[in-house]
Design a protein around this motif. Structure first.
Motif, PDB file in Angstrom:
ATOM      1  N   LYS A 138       0.100  10.480   6.909  1.00 34.46           N
ATOM      2  CA  LYS A 138       1.417   9.849   7.039  1.00 34.46           C
ATOM      3  C   LYS A 138       1.706   9.392   8.468  1.00 34.46           C
ATOM      4  CE  LYS A 138       4.346  13.809   8.001  1.00 34.46           C
ATOM      5  NZ  LYS A 138       5.632  14.387   7.738  1.00 34.46           N
ATOM      6  N   ASP A 139       1.012   9.928   9.457  1.00 40.95           N
ATOM      7  CA  ASP A 139       1.222   9.525  10.849  1.00 40.95           C
ATOM      8  C   ASP A 139       0.171   8.523  11.331  1.00 40.95           C
ATOM      9  OD1 ASP A 139       3.487  11.169  11.185  1.00 40.95           O
ATOM     10  OD2 ASP A 139       2.191  12.907  11.478  1.00 40.95           O
ATOM     11  N   ALA A 140      -0.617   7.982  10.417  1.00 45.87           N
ATOM     12  CA  ALA A 140      -1.688   7.051  10.799  1.00 45.87           C
ATOM     13  C   ALA A 140      -1.109   5.747  11.334  1.00 45.87           C
ATOM     14  CB  ALA A 140      -2.580   6.773   9.601  1.00 45.87           C
ATOM     15  N   LYS A 141      -1.791   5.177  12.295  1.00 47.28           N
ATOM     16  CA  LYS A 141      -1.419   3.880  12.860  1.00 47.28           C
ATOM     17  C   LYS A 141      -2.118   2.782  12.061  1.00 47.28           C
ATOM     18  CE  LYS A 141       0.832   5.823  16.179  1.00 47.28           C
ATOM     19  NZ  LYS A 141       2.162   6.198  15.834  1.00 47.28           N
ATOM     20  N   SER A 142      -1.685   1.561  12.241  1.00 49.51           N
ATOM     21  CA  SER A 142      -2.336   0.430  11.589  1.00 49.51           C
ATOM     22  C   SER A 142      -3.792   0.374  12.030  1.00 49.51           C
ATOM     23  CB  SER A 142      -1.628  -0.864  11.976  1.00 49.51           C
ATOM     24  OG  SER A 142      -0.272  -0.812  11.609  1.00 49.51           O
ATOM     25  N   SER A 143      -4.687   0.252  11.080  1.00 46.18           N
ATOM     26  CA  SER A 143      -6.121   0.262  11.377  1.00 46.18           C
ATOM     27  C   SER A 143      -6.651  -1.162  11.489  1.00 46.18           C
ATOM     28  CB  SER A 143      -6.879   0.998  10.275  1.00 46.18           C
ATOM     29  OG  SER A 143      -8.264   0.777  10.394  1.00 46.18           O
ATOM     30  N   GLU A 144      -7.172  -1.509  12.657  1.00 47.34           N
ATOM     31  CA  GLU A 144      -7.731  -2.847  12.846  1.00 47.34           C
ATOM     32  C   GLU A 144      -8.974  -3.041  11.984  1.00 47.34           C
ATOM     33  OE1 GLU A 144      -8.795  -5.909  16.445  1.00 47.34           O
ATOM     34  OE2 GLU A 144      -7.720  -4.062  16.888  1.00 47.34           O
ATOM     35  N   ASP A 171       1.941   0.421   9.660  1.00 48.06           N
ATOM     36  CA  ASP A 171       1.613   1.838   9.546  1.00 48.06           C
ATOM     37  C   ASP A 171       2.414   2.397   8.366  1.00 48.06           C
ATOM     38  OD1 ASP A 171       4.204   2.130  10.478  1.00 48.06           O
ATOM     39  OD2 ASP A 171       3.632   2.875  12.439  1.00 48.06           O
ATOM     40  N   ASN A 172       2.496   3.696   8.223  1.00 46.32           N
ATOM     41  CA  ASN A 172       3.169   4.303   7.073  1.00 46.32           C
ATOM     42  C   ASN A 172       4.683   4.419   7.224  1.00 46.32           C
ATOM     43  OD1 ASN A 172       0.948   4.651   5.457  1.00 46.32           O
ATOM     44  ND2 ASN A 172       0.415   6.617   6.319  1.00 46.32           N
ATOM     45  N   LEU A 173       5.233   4.045   8.360  1.00 46.52           N
ATOM     46  CA  LEU A 173       6.680   4.171   8.554  1.00 46.52           C
ATOM     47  C   LEU A 173       7.392   2.945   7.981  1.00 46.52           C
ATOM     48  CD1 LEU A 173       9.038   5.759   9.750  1.00 46.52           C
ATOM     49  CD2 LEU A 173       8.752   4.438  11.838  1.00 46.52           C
ATOM     50  N   ILE A 174       8.222   3.162   6.983  1.00 43.47           N
ATOM     51  CA  ILE A 174       9.014   2.104   6.371  1.00 43.47           C
ATOM     52  C   ILE A 174      10.487   2.462   6.553  1.00 43.47           C
ATOM     53  CG2 ILE A 174       9.565   0.889   4.226  1.00 43.47           C
ATOM     54  CD1 ILE A 174       6.711   0.401   5.216  1.00 43.47           C
ATOM     55  N   HIS A 175      11.274   1.509   7.036  1.00 45.74           N
ATOM     56  CA  HIS A 175      12.708   1.714   7.237  1.00 45.74           C
ATOM     57  C   HIS A 175      13.380   1.827   5.867  1.00 45.74           C
ATOM     58  CE1 HIS A 175      16.860   0.818   8.428  1.00 45.74           C
ATOM     59  NE2 HIS A 175      16.487   1.329   9.598  1.00 45.74           N
ATOM     60  N   ARG A 176      14.063   2.913   5.610  1.00 45.16           N
ATOM     61  CA  ARG A 176      14.642   3.172   4.285  1.00 45.16           C
ATOM     62  C   ARG A 176      15.679   2.146   3.860  1.00 45.16           C
ATOM     63  NH1 ARG A 176      15.418   9.629   3.348  1.00 45.16           N
ATOM     64  NH2 ARG A 176      13.247  10.148   3.704  1.00 45.16           N
ATOM     65  N   GLU A 177      16.482   1.656   4.783  1.00 44.45           N
ATOM     66  CA  GLU A 177      17.569   0.746   4.415  1.00 44.45           C
ATOM     67  C   GLU A 177      17.103  -0.693   4.220  1.00 44.45           C
ATOM     68  OE1 GLU A 177      20.570   1.302   7.364  1.00 44.45           O
ATOM     69  OE2 GLU A 177      20.860   3.405   6.854  1.00 44.45           O
ATOM     70  N   THR A 178      16.089  -1.126   4.959  1.00 44.03           N
ATOM     71  CA  THR A 178      15.655  -2.515   4.863  1.00 44.03           C
ATOM     72  C   THR A 178      14.318  -2.675   4.142  1.00 44.03           C
ATOM     73  OG1 THR A 178      14.456  -2.446   6.964  1.00 44.03           O
ATOM     74  CG2 THR A 178      16.801  -3.093   7.040  1.00 44.03           C
ATOM     75  N   SER A 179      13.614  -1.587   3.913  1.00 43.42           N
ATOM     76  CA  SER A 179      12.285  -1.591   3.282  1.00 43.42           C
ATOM     77  C   SER A 179      11.268  -2.380   4.090  1.00 43.42           C
ATOM     78  CB  SER A 179      12.361  -2.150   1.853  1.00 43.42           C
ATOM     79  OG  SER A 179      13.206  -1.370   1.063  1.00 43.42           O
ATOM     80  N   GLU A 180      11.474  -2.505   5.382  1.00 45.98           N
ATOM     81  CA  GLU A 180      10.534  -3.200   6.253  1.00 45.98           C
ATOM     82  C   GLU A 180       9.751  -2.206   7.097  1.00 45.98           C
ATOM     83  OE1 GLU A 180      12.549  -6.139   8.547  1.00 45.98           O
ATOM     84  OE2 GLU A 180      13.147  -7.271   6.777  1.00 45.98           O
ATOM     85  N   GLY A 181       8.548  -2.601   7.465  1.00 51.33           N
ATOM     86  CA  GLY A 181       7.712  -1.723   8.261  1.00 51.33           C
ATOM     87  C   GLY A 181       7.209  -2.362   9.535  1.00 51.33           C
TER      88      GLY A 181
END
Length: 57
Positions: free
Chosen positions: A4-10, A37-47
């Motif tokens: 869940k804490d992984a960064k975007s993988s090139e 990455d795995n972090l998605i903003h709950r209110e906007t559904s954007e990452g």
């Protein structure tokens, strides 16, 4: 990503771009790829963040 804490993988991003470019049966058009990455903003559904990888037409 499994972690869940992984960064975007090139590496994964480049493989996805390569796979899309090699596909022969895609409908004609312009395609863009964005890998977050795995972090998605709950209110906007954007990452989108500074570590997002993107290739747009």
């Amino acid at each position: 990503m499994k972690d869940k804490d992984a960064k975007s993988s090139e590496k994964i991003f480049n493989q996805a771009v390569k796979d899309l470019e090699e596909m022969k049966n895609n409908p004609r058009g312009s395609y863009g790829i964005v890998l977050n990455d795995n972090l998605i903003h709950r209110e906007t559904s954007e990452g989108f963040k500074e570590n997002s990888l993107e290739r747009l037409p």
